[in-house]
Design an enzyme around this catalytic site. Structure first.
Site, PDB file in Angstrom:
ATOM      1  N   ASP A  68       0.872  -1.170   0.000  1.00  0.00           N
ATOM      2  CA  ASP A  68       0.000   0.000   0.000  1.00  0.00           C
ATOM      3  C   ASP A  68       0.911   1.222   0.000  1.00  0.00           C
ATOM      4  O   ASP A  68       1.789   1.351   0.854  1.00  0.00           O
ATOM      5  CB  ASP A  68      -0.825  -0.045   1.296  1.00  0.00           C
ATOM      6  CG  ASP A  68      -2.092   0.777   1.223  1.00  0.00           C
ATOM      7  OD1 ASP A  68      -2.065   1.823   0.574  1.00  0.00           O
ATOM      8  OD2 ASP A  68      -3.081   0.357   1.840  1.00  0.00           O
ATOM      9  N   ASP A  79     -11.562   0.644   6.256  1.00  0.00           N
ATOM     10  CA  ASP A  79     -12.234   1.926   6.507  1.00  0.00           C
ATOM     11  C   ASP A  79     -13.748   1.754   6.585  1.00  0.00           C
ATOM     12  O   ASP A  79     -14.479   2.736   6.741  1.00  0.00           O
ATOM     13  CB  ASP A  79     -11.950   2.919   5.371  1.00  0.00           C
ATOM     14  CG  ASP A  79     -10.490   3.323   5.274  1.00  0.00           C
ATOM     15  OD1 ASP A  79      -9.795   3.319   6.311  1.00  0.00           O
ATOM     16  OD2 ASP A  79     -10.047   3.635   4.150  1.00  0.00           O
TER      17      ASP A  79
HETATM   18  O1  TEU Z   1      -8.772   6.433   2.815  1.00  0.00           O
HETATM   19  C1  TEU Z   1      -9.275   7.489   2.078  1.00  0.00           C
HETATM   20  C2  TEU Z   1     -10.696   7.804   2.213  1.00  0.00           C
HETATM   21  O2  TEU Z   1     -11.149   8.774   1.658  1.00  0.00           O
HETATM   22  C3  TEU Z   1     -11.547   6.979   3.066  1.00  0.00           C
HETATM   23  O3  TEU Z   1     -11.981   5.788   2.773  1.00  0.00           O
HETATM   24  C4  TEU Z   1     -11.658   7.540   4.402  1.00  0.00           C
HETATM   25  O4  TEU Z   1     -11.155   6.700   5.392  1.00  0.00           O
HETATM   26  C5  TEU Z   1     -13.109   7.776   4.654  1.00  0.00           C
HETATM   27  O5  TEU Z   1     -13.569   8.633   3.676  1.00  0.00           O
HETATM   28  C6  TEU Z   1     -13.296   8.410   5.955  1.00  0.00           C
HETATM   29  O6  TEU Z   1     -14.666   8.629   6.118  1.00  0.00           O
HETATM   30  C7  TEU Z   1      -7.438   6.155   2.738  1.00  0.00           C
HETATM   31  C8  TEU Z   1      -7.081   5.022   3.674  1.00  0.00           C
HETATM   32  O7  TEU Z   1      -7.733   3.861   3.247  1.00  0.00           O
HETATM   33  C9  TEU Z   1      -7.422   5.423   5.067  1.00  0.00           C
HETATM   34  O8  TEU Z   1      -7.242   4.385   5.989  1.00  0.00           O
HETATM   35  C10 TEU Z   1      -6.554   6.619   5.405  1.00  0.00           C
HETATM   36  O9  TEU Z   1      -6.920   7.114   6.669  1.00  0.00           O
HETATM   37  C11 TEU Z   1      -6.696   7.739   4.370  1.00  0.00           C
HETATM   38  O10 TEU Z   1      -6.625   7.260   3.042  1.00  0.00           O
HETATM   39  C12 TEU Z   1      -5.583   8.743   4.522  1.00  0.00           C
HETATM   40  O11 TEU Z   1      -4.381   8.203   4.089  1.00  0.00           O
END
Ligand code: TEU
Length: 543
Positions: A98, A322
């Site tokens: 990632d 998420d």
């Molecule tokens: O997530 C980006 C993202 O926009 C989401 O799924 C977010 O967690 C959600 O909108 C919140 O409501 C990615 C990663 O998967 C996430 O774990 C990180 O926190 C984020 O990017 C920042 O790097």
């Protein structure tokens, strides 16, 4: 459509921190993944995607990278990672890393240098702005509050679309792009087989102007994003046997086709989240709301047919780190018969769509949301901020906890449930986050022993994708779109047609006469009696 092998693959997502702890510190590690490779091989998946394992202060569980070249000691060493890759390859499993390139941790050495002087060559690696009257724009951070933080040392604001310890990188600066491409090439050289690029459609910022909304329109699928991705492709993975997926927050179908059409040489596939907003009230995540089946079908089918016609490629998924657990979200989790049946049905509905399917650790055994009852059980920065915001808006503690119980990212981050021992066999120590209380009956060991478990439905679906070209290449035809309970579609390839019929509700449903379901069953969940589909049952037949 070009028939390439990677299109037949299934990806299993591992959240290393919650997967398997071999040291007893309550924190999962790389050796813990090595220990479970036999299980993953048995399941039959092709790629393992590991969420970030690099050096990080872990304010956002590794999505805040301090050093892209270093393995976080909490997960193990570089030699553990080498061993993991070698042993995975020996078992026919590939490893996807990632990569977080929209931002770095503010502890990254570039940011540390940048903040010290306006003359530093690193200053322009980020978006530093001076502004007399508060933040330069009204854009909001995805984790709450304004997206600009004032840095005393720099005497300027810097942009952070996520947490204030995650500073956005300036891709318009060529030096930044080259430094990032070097990182990709380093990991290719190291031996990895694929990359998941975090929020990669946010990397090209447009103008820094006041927004009538929250600022998204200025950076989502921004002006130079396709140019940047094509350049990265050409300078890095484009010349190797590497699979890529871009995480594309709020992207559009048109952009998604451009990102993934092979001749454009950008990415192989894209995740979008539109189908996972069907339980938001008026577009607001932090609400309690039952999901809208009609909307779910409409969104999934519009993307399926659109991408197919446009020659792009989807990543398809219900769960990730998420998102809440799908069986708690679109299925049933408080009744064992229905939990099993609805989890299998959800798996069938998703895995027979076109695209690359992703399975998030624990999904294959029907893990549920944990229903934490105190705020102290939560760890996620976004959830803790949301809780504060909900309380400030006047919600009671109970209401705020109910909403988190449905929507928090921690719902999927509880430890993997391996067996019925303490903490589900995840750790011999104290886990960094509580295990869901149902681990005694929902665990891998129990699932392996039960021939009727959800696990075997996943295993069979993976096998079907490997064996049957229709699953990968078949056209997709939505059916019964107005039916209030059934999710129905057809796949068509050469002379073959498959009909997928799923009851997404707790009611018994009469199968419409227009549906030519046959007795030639490919896979099913629950049963059909006299033309009626049981609650949460699904049946796939060759027609
Ligand atoms: O997530 C980006 C993202 O926009 C989401 O799924 C977010 O967690 C959600 O909108 C919140 O409501 C990615 C990663 O998967 C996430 O774990 C990180 O926190 C984020 O990017 C920042 O790097």
């Amino acid at each position: 459509m070009a028939q390439q092998d990677w299109r037949k693959s299934v990806v299993y997502q591992i959240y290393p921190k919650s997967f398997n702890d071999t040291t007893g510190d309550g924190h999962g590690d790389l050796r813990g993944i090595i220990e479970k490779l036999d299980y993953l091989q048995f399941l039959g998946v092709d790629y393992l995607w590991l969420t970030p394992i690099y050096d990080s202060p872990m304010n956002d569980n590794g999505y805040d990278i301090r050093d892209y070249y270093k393995v976080n000691p909490a997960f193990g060493s570089e030699s553990d990672l080498r061993e993991l890759i070698t042993k995975a390859h020996d078992k026919g499993l590939k490893i996807m890393l990632d990569i977080v390139f929209n931002h770095t941790s503010t502890e990254h050495k570039w940011f540390q240098e940048a903040r010290q002087s306006a003359e530093s060559p690193y200053r322009d690696y980020y978006f530093f702005k001076t502004s007399e009257n508060g933040p330069p724009t009204n854009w909001l951070s995805k984790f709450g509050g304004n997206a600009w933080a004032f840095d005393d040392e720099a005497n300027a604001y810097y942009l952070h679309l996520f947490d204030k310890t995650q500073a956005d990188l300036n891709w318009d600066n060529e030096a930044v792009r080259h430094a990032l491409y070097d990182i990709v090439n380093y990991w290719i050289e190291f031996g990895v087989d694929g990359f998941r690029f975090d929020v990669i459609n946010l990397i090209s910022k447009g103008k820094f102007e006041h927004s009538p909304a929250i600022g998204k329109e200025y950076y989502t699928d921004g002006p130079r994003v396709h140019e940047f991705l094509h350049e990265m492709n050409q300078r890095t993975f484009g010349h190797h046997d590497i699979m890529t997926v871009g995480e594309m927050s709020s992207t559009t179908l048109e952009h998604c086709i451009r990102y993934t059409k092979p001749e454009r040489q950008e990415l192989h596939s894209v995740f979008n989240f539109h189908h996972l907003k069907v339980d938001y009230r008026d577009g607001e995540k932090w609400t309690n709301q039952t999901f809208d089946l009609h909307q779910l079908k409409e969104i999934l089918m519009r993307w399926q047919t659109g991408i197919y016609e446009g020659g792009g490629w989807n990543a398809i998924f219900w769960c990730n780190h998420d998102q809440p657990r799908v069986v708690s979200r679109f299925g049933v989790d408080d009744n064992e018969v229905m939990r099993k049946r609805s989890a299998k049905t959800l798996a069938i509905v998703l895995h027979l769509l076109q695209g690359t399917p992703y399975i998030y650790q624990g999904e294959e055994i029907g893990m549920t949301n944990p229903y934490f009852n105190t705020i102290d059980q939560y760890r996620d920065v976004e959830s803790l901020n949301a809780y504060e915001a909900l309380r400030t808006q006047g919600e009671t503690k109970e209401e705020a906890l109910n909403i988190l119980g449905q929507k928090s990212r921690d719902n999927s981050r509880t430890p993997m449930q391996w067996n019925q021992e303490q903490h589900g066999g995840f750790t011999t120590g104290t886990p960094w986050i509580d295990v869901a209380p149902n681990y005694k009956h929902i665990n891998v060991e129990a699932a392996i022993q039960d021939p009727d478990s959800i696990l075997y439905t996943y295993k069979k679906l993976i096998q079907l994708r490997h064996d049957e070209d229709i699953v990968t290449y078949g056209a997709i035809v939505p059916r019964c779109m107005d039916h209030p309970q059934l999710f129905v579609y057809e796949r068509q390839y050469k002379e073959v047609r498959w009909l997928i019929v799923a009851n997404m509700t707790h009611e018994t449903v009469k199968i419409p006469e227009t549906l030519e379901m046959s007795d030639d069953v490919v896979i099913q969940s629950g049963d059909v009696h006299d033309g009626y589909l049981e609650p949460y049952a699904a049946r796939v037949t060759v027609i």
